[in-house]
Motif scaffolding. Structure first.
Motif, PDB file in Angstrom:
ATOM      1  N   PHE A  65       0.856  -1.179   0.000  1.00 16.19           N
ATOM      2  CA  PHE A  65       0.000   0.000   0.000  1.00 16.19           C
ATOM      3  C   PHE A  65       0.893   1.230   0.000  1.00 16.19           C
ATOM      4  O   PHE A  65       2.114   1.112   0.093  1.00 16.19           O
ATOM      5  N   ASP A  66       0.300   2.394  -0.050  1.00 14.28           N
ATOM      6  CA  ASP A  66       1.095   3.617  -0.142  1.00 14.28           C
ATOM      7  C   ASP A  66       1.987   3.843   1.078  1.00 14.28           C
ATOM      8  O   ASP A  66       3.015   4.457   0.977  1.00 14.28           O
ATOM      9  N   ARG A  67       1.636   3.327   2.219  1.00 11.60           N
ATOM     10  CA  ARG A  67       2.432   3.554   3.429  1.00 11.60           C
ATOM     11  C   ARG A  67       2.931   2.282   4.101  1.00 11.60           C
ATOM     12  O   ARG A  67       3.386   2.309   5.227  1.00 11.60           O
ATOM     13  N   GLY A  68       2.820   1.155   3.416  1.00 11.28           N
ATOM     14  CA  GLY A  68       3.306  -0.076   4.018  1.00 11.28           C
ATOM     15  C   GLY A  68       2.756  -1.314   3.339  1.00 11.28           C
ATOM     16  O   GLY A  68       2.332  -1.262   2.188  1.00 11.28           O
ATOM     17  N   TRP A  69       2.741  -2.414   4.083  1.00 16.74           N
ATOM     18  CA  TRP A  69       2.348  -3.707   3.544  1.00 16.74           C
ATOM     19  C   TRP A  69       1.394  -4.398   4.512  1.00 16.74           C
ATOM     20  O   TRP A  69       1.527  -4.290   5.724  1.00 16.74           O
ATOM     21  N   VAL A  70       0.463  -5.153   3.963  1.00 12.78           N
ATOM     22  CA  VAL A  70      -0.406  -6.001   4.778  1.00 12.78           C
ATOM     23  C   VAL A  70       0.115  -7.419   4.620  1.00 12.78           C
ATOM     24  O   VAL A  70       0.294  -7.908   3.502  1.00 12.78           O
TER      25      VAL A  70
END
Length: 92
Positions: A20-25
């Motif tokens: 995602f724009d600010r990290g990962w799931v």
């Protein structure tokens, strides 16, 4: 090789990581939970209990780091790299 790192490698290889724009799931290996991993100014963070209570790089963080390194190596070698599902928001 410690157990956390081994589990991180398994997470990276299963390709369940979504960017995602600010990290990962990152999906849990033992339940249906998903954890949000982020990195800002080289400070890694994860919402799991292992990282929160022990302050260590958990298997989710290690999985993302490994996945990113594998992706980088594949791109450098013109191989097909794992795709990131880019979204502008995180649904979790």
């Amino acid at each position: 090789m410690d157990a956390r790192f081994e589990r991180g490698m398994e997470i990276a290889q299963n390709n369940g990581i979504k960017g995602f724009d600010r990290g990962w799931v990152v999906p849990s290996q033992s339940s249906k939970k998903k954890y949000f991993v982020s990195c800002e100014n080289d400070a890694w963070d994860c919402g799991c209990a292992d990282h929160y209570y022990r302050g260590v790089s958990c298997k989710h963080i290690l999985g993302v780091k490994t996945w990113l390194e594998l992706r980088k190596q594949m791109l450098e070698n013109d191989a097909v790299a794992p795709q990131v599902e880019e979204k502008q928001y995180c649904e979790y």
